[in-house]
Write a protein that holds these residues in place. Structure first.
Motif, PDB file in Angstrom:
ATOM      1  N   MET A 382       0.801  -1.218   0.000  1.00 15.35           N
ATOM      2  CA  MET A 382       0.000   0.000   0.000  1.00 15.35           C
ATOM      3  C   MET A 382       0.837   1.272   0.000  1.00 15.35           C
ATOM      4  O   MET A 382       0.533   2.238  -0.714  1.00 15.35           O
ATOM      5  CB  MET A 382      -0.950  -0.004   1.201  1.00 15.35           C
ATOM      6  CG  MET A 382      -1.937   1.160   1.216  1.00 15.35           C
ATOM      7  SD  MET A 382      -1.394   2.585   2.191  1.00 15.35           S
ATOM      8  CE  MET A 382      -1.662   1.969   3.853  1.00 15.35           C
ATOM      9  N   TYR A 383       1.917   1.334   0.804  1.00 15.35           N
ATOM     10  CA  TYR A 383       2.722   2.551   0.843  1.00 15.35           C
ATOM     11  C   TYR A 383       3.304   2.870  -0.539  1.00 15.35           C
ATOM     12  O   TYR A 383       3.330   4.026  -0.948  1.00 15.35           O
ATOM     13  CB  TYR A 383       3.866   2.415   1.852  1.00 15.35           C
ATOM     14  CG  TYR A 383       3.469   2.604   3.297  1.00 15.35           C
ATOM     15  CD1 TYR A 383       2.477   3.497   3.661  1.00 15.35           C
ATOM     16  CD2 TYR A 383       4.096   1.879   4.307  1.00 15.35           C
ATOM     17  CE1 TYR A 383       2.122   3.661   4.985  1.00 15.35           C
ATOM     18  CE2 TYR A 383       3.745   2.045   5.634  1.00 15.35           C
ATOM     19  CZ  TYR A 383       2.749   2.941   5.975  1.00 15.35           C
ATOM     20  OH  TYR A 383       2.400   3.111   7.286  1.00 15.35           O
ATOM     21  N   GLU A 384       3.775   1.844  -1.257  1.00 15.23           N
ATOM     22  CA  GLU A 384       4.311   2.110  -2.592  1.00 15.23           C
ATOM     23  C   GLU A 384       3.207   2.605  -3.519  1.00 15.23           C
ATOM     24  O   GLU A 384       3.414   3.532  -4.314  1.00 15.23           O
ATOM     25  CB  GLU A 384       4.957   0.863  -3.186  1.00 15.23           C
ATOM     26  CG  GLU A 384       5.573   1.148  -4.564  1.00 15.23           C
ATOM     27  CD  GLU A 384       6.098  -0.078  -5.255  1.00 15.23           C
ATOM     28  OE1 GLU A 384       6.844   0.093  -6.243  1.00 15.23           O
ATOM     29  OE2 GLU A 384       5.772  -1.200  -4.834  1.00 15.23           O
ATOM     30  N   ALA A 385       2.016   2.011  -3.436  1.00 18.22           N
ATOM     31  CA  ALA A 385       0.904   2.444  -4.282  1.00 18.22           C
ATOM     32  C   ALA A 385       0.546   3.904  -4.019  1.00 18.22           C
ATOM     33  O   ALA A 385       0.240   4.661  -4.946  1.00 18.22           O
ATOM     34  CB  ALA A 385      -0.306   1.547  -4.055  1.00 18.22           C
ATOM     35  N   ARG A 386       0.583   4.322  -2.765  1.00 20.54           N
ATOM     36  CA  ARG A 386       0.203   5.694  -2.423  1.00 20.54           C
ATOM     37  C   ARG A 386       1.339   6.695  -2.654  1.00 20.54           C
ATOM     38  O   ARG A 386       1.113   7.814  -3.107  1.00 20.54           O
ATOM     39  CB  ARG A 386      -0.207   5.770  -0.946  1.00 20.54           C
ATOM     40  CG  ARG A 386      -1.391   4.912  -0.556  1.00 20.54           C
ATOM     41  CD  ARG A 386      -2.699   5.440  -1.123  1.00 20.54           C
ATOM     42  NE  ARG A 386      -3.815   4.689  -0.576  1.00 20.54           N
ATOM     43  CZ  ARG A 386      -4.308   3.573  -1.104  1.00 20.54           C
ATOM     44  NH1 ARG A 386      -3.783   3.085  -2.215  1.00 20.54           N
ATOM     45  NH2 ARG A 386      -5.330   2.956  -0.537  1.00 20.54           N
ATOM     46  N   LEU A 387       2.573   6.283  -2.350  1.00 21.82           N
ATOM     47  CA  LEU A 387       3.688   7.237  -2.264  1.00 21.82           C
ATOM     48  C   LEU A 387       4.754   7.047  -3.334  1.00 21.82           C
ATOM     49  O   LEU A 387       5.578   7.953  -3.539  1.00 21.82           O
ATOM     50  CB  LEU A 387       4.370   7.111  -0.895  1.00 21.82           C
ATOM     51  CG  LEU A 387       3.492   7.257   0.349  1.00 21.82           C
ATOM     52  CD1 LEU A 387       4.292   6.927   1.593  1.00 21.82           C
ATOM     53  CD2 LEU A 387       2.917   8.660   0.429  1.00 21.82           C
ATOM     54  N   GLY A 388       4.777   5.902  -3.989  1.00 20.42           N
ATOM     55  CA  GLY A 388       5.926   5.556  -4.809  1.00 20.42           C
ATOM     56  C   GLY A 388       6.963   4.853  -3.946  1.00 20.42           C
ATOM     57  O   GLY A 388       6.997   5.027  -2.720  1.00 20.42           O
ATOM     58  N   LEU A 389       7.834   4.060  -4.571  1.00 18.22           N
ATOM     59  CA  LEU A 389       8.728   3.211  -3.798  1.00 18.22           C
ATOM     60  C   LEU A 389       9.692   4.004  -2.927  1.00 18.22           C
ATOM     61  O   LEU A 389       9.909   3.667  -1.760  1.00 18.22           O
ATOM     62  CB  LEU A 389       9.515   2.280  -4.731  1.00 18.22           C
ATOM     63  CG  LEU A 389      10.397   1.241  -4.034  1.00 18.22           C
ATOM     64  CD1 LEU A 389       9.576   0.354  -3.108  1.00 18.22           C
ATOM     65  CD2 LEU A 389      11.138   0.397  -5.059  1.00 18.22           C
ATOM     66  N   ALA A 390      10.302   5.074  -3.470  1.00 22.24           N
ATOM     67  CA  ALA A 390      11.310   5.817  -2.700  1.00 22.24           C
ATOM     68  C   ALA A 390      10.706   6.409  -1.436  1.00 22.24           C
ATOM     69  O   ALA A 390      11.258   6.267  -0.335  1.00 22.24           O
ATOM     70  CB  ALA A 390      11.929   6.907  -3.559  1.00 22.24           C
ATOM     71  N   ARG A 391       9.564   7.078  -1.563  1.00 18.76           N
ATOM     72  CA  ARG A 391       8.933   7.669  -0.377  1.00 18.76           C
ATOM     73  C   ARG A 391       8.436   6.583   0.572  1.00 18.76           C
ATOM     74  O   ARG A 391       8.439   6.762   1.794  1.00 18.76           O
ATOM     75  CB  ARG A 391       7.777   8.575  -0.782  1.00 18.76           C
ATOM     76  CG  ARG A 391       8.197   9.991  -1.174  1.00 18.76           C
ATOM     77  CD  ARG A 391       7.012  10.940  -1.158  1.00 18.76           C
ATOM     78  NE  ARG A 391       6.027  10.633  -2.191  1.00 18.76           N
ATOM     79  CZ  ARG A 391       4.805  11.193  -2.265  1.00 18.76           C
ATOM     80  NH1 ARG A 391       4.424  12.070  -1.347  1.00 18.76           N
ATOM     81  NH2 ARG A 391       3.980  10.870  -3.234  1.00 18.76           N
ATOM     82  N   SER A 392       7.987   5.454   0.021  1.00 16.68           N
ATOM     83  CA  SER A 392       7.479   4.393   0.899  1.00 16.68           C
ATOM     84  C   SER A 392       8.595   3.818   1.770  1.00 16.68           C
ATOM     85  O   SER A 392       8.386   3.538   2.951  1.00 16.68           O
ATOM     86  CB  SER A 392       6.831   3.283   0.074  1.00 16.68           C
ATOM     87  OG  SER A 392       7.781   2.467  -0.566  1.00 16.68           O
TER      88      SER A 392
END
Length: 522
Positions: A382-392
């Protein structure tokens, strides 16, 4: 027997850095009256044979919603459903036999784990529940899907932000419908749910919880009723009342602080956390609910009442606003006075170096949930889906915060994630980003002593002479290393969210000398 019976616990392994060779401790009048080697133990009125079990300070869960946790434990658990169809099947099975006027309450569905991330609509829910009203909170608790019958019972929800005729509600519309759904729960049901939750916490080695209540989370009767249960054969409850400008009211209600879920923003799962950069999978940057001036005034109100304050802030834009309010309050009160209050920020998920420096400057306690990274961090979640991998991978920066001295207090946000203290310790040590990992020792301290320090009880959370006798006894199937259980696989390739290493099992929880949980006979 004396007027104050004593109990000797012997033959164990003690997490006691001041005396690593200690194998026994004596409890008298709720405190540790002696500790050392078995051979040197004094006489006692009662002796408990530990048979090699590990004894550690008990856990503190620094962010829970006790009533909701109890309702989830005894109600419809949707954390395992993986599609809209499975959710409807679960509702249909649960509704069988319920009165026609009952409200079906469920929690825990997480569409980010579904192949098709769309929950069923209001009409479908109603049919599955036989026409009953249905309220199903999403895992974040910041949104819910509801049935047509419940929408019809809340016509005012259609006039406020967050309404959707599909029945998936967010923001103010969610708050309106949530209040109606919760009103269906009787007082007796709430008390029973609270006891279920607290007894479950005790069975996991948790001796204290921080309840995060407030007018948008729980009503005053629910909050004060829960505080009345505190320590009565169950873990102690330290309440936070999240009402803006409500420090005096928080004190009247028996809270230790005017904070907790005082919302500066929403949640990542519902795309309502307030970010400085837009969501990758949605329009906009989320929602900020407070201004820096409101934060400042709330902190000034807390200072006038001698209360600890705090805010729920997840996104970096929301945290930036909160810290701007801290800076403004410090200009009025002085930084030292702000620091001494140990104000809190709950969650603090999307951070950068500047924001971490603000926590250090103002002595902010970061109340964080390591399970968030375990469940939603890493590639493909979910974090990657919302933020993109780097921010996640940069989210939930517990390791970076610990490294520069930010005070940490770990919890679960139950029922958002389950009560699972050793699982949370392991999650902090196995963060998806290697640079954010902590040692097991540091993570355990954040989940035990850190929780006590967050409520200004600095002498708690240790096994030491004269300290409160608050501890847990553990079976440790993977062994013990330097006074703590082995939580991670020896092979680094096996570590992480799916680590097969068995976690400790609680055999007893002792709160100020009283046994509040015991599995069989020690």
């Amino acid at each position: 027997m004396t007027n104050n019976p004593s109990t000797l616990y012997r033959g164990g392994v003690l997490h006691c850095p001041a005396d690593p060779s200690a194998t026994a401790l004596l409890v008298r009048d709720g405190r540790i009256a002696w500790l050392g080697a078995d051979a040197d133990a004094p006489a006692a009125d009662r002796v408990v044979e530990l048979a090699g079990a590990l004894v550690t300070p008990a856990f503190v869960d620094a962010h829970v919603h006790v009533s909701d946790t109890g309702l989830a434990l005894s109600g419809l658990d949707l954390s395992g459903v993986r599609s809209a169809g499975e959710l409807l099947d679960a509702v249909s099975a649960f509704a069988v036999g319920l009165p026609v006027d009952a409200v079906v309450l469920g929690h825990g569905w997480d569409e980010s784990t579904w192949a098709v991330p769309t929950p069923p609509g209001a009409a479908e829910l109603g049919r599955a529940a036989g026409g009953r009203r249905v309220y199903l909170s999403q895992a974040s608790i910041h949104s819910a899907v509801v049935s047509s019958a419940l929408l019809a019972a809340c016509p005012e929800a259609a006039a406020v932000p967050g309404y959707d005729e599909s029945g998936w509600l967010r923001l103010d519309a969610h708050h309106v419908v949530r209040a109606v759904a919760r009103a269906s729960v009787t007082r007796a049901q709430r008390v029973a749910a609270q006891r279920v939750a607290l007894e479950h916490a005790a069975s996991l080695g948790i001796a204290a919880v921080h309840e995060c209540g407030g007018p948008e989370i729980s009503d005053e009767e629910d909050f004060t009723g829960l505080l009345a249960l505190s320590g009565a054969g169950v873990p102690e409850v330290y309440g936070y009342w999240g009402e803006l400008g409500g420090a005096a009211r928080a004190r009247e209600l028996g809270a230790v602080g005017a904070g907790g879920d005082l919302f500066a923003d929403g949640a990542l799962g519902s795309r309502t956390a307030y970010l400085s950069q837009a969501y990758v999978d949605g329009d906009g940057c989320g929602h900020g609910y407070l201004s820096a001036e409101q934060v400042r005034d709330h902190l000034l109100d807390c200072a006038a009442q001698g209360m600890q304050g705090g805010f729920h802030a997840i996104g970096d834009a929301a945290i930036s606003t909160v810290l701007a309010g801290f800076a403004a309050a410090a200009r009025r009160l002085g930084t030292d006075r702000v620091r001494a209050a140990r104000h809190r920020v709950e969650h603090a998920e999307v951070m950068d170096r500047r924001l971490i420096a603000g926590f250090v400057e103002f002595g902010v306690v970061a109340s964080m949930q390591p399970a968030f990274d375990r469940l939603w961090g890493g590639a493909g979640r979910m974090y990657e889906a919302r933020l993109g991998l780097a921010r996640s991978l940069a989210s939930n920066p517990m390791g970076a915060m610990h490294a520069v001295g930010v005070a940490l207090a770990f919890g679960s946000d139950s029922p958002v994630t389950p009560l699972d203290p050793w699982g949370s310790v392991r999650a902090a040590a196995a963060h998806h980003s290697p640079v954010q990992r902590m040692s097991v020792r540091a993570a355990f301290a954040a989940h035990s002593r850190g929780g006590w320090r967050a409520v200004h009880l600095d002498s708690e959370g240790v096994l030491a002479l004269g300290a409160p006798a608050t501890f847990a006894v553990w079976s440790t199937p993977a062994g013990v290393e330097r006074g703590l259980p082995v939580l991670q696989a020896e092979d680094p390739e096996l570590r992480g969210a799916q680590d097969p290493t068995p976690l400790p099992v609680c055999r007893a929880t002792v709160l100020r000398g009283d046994v509040i949980y015991q599995e069989g006979v020690l």
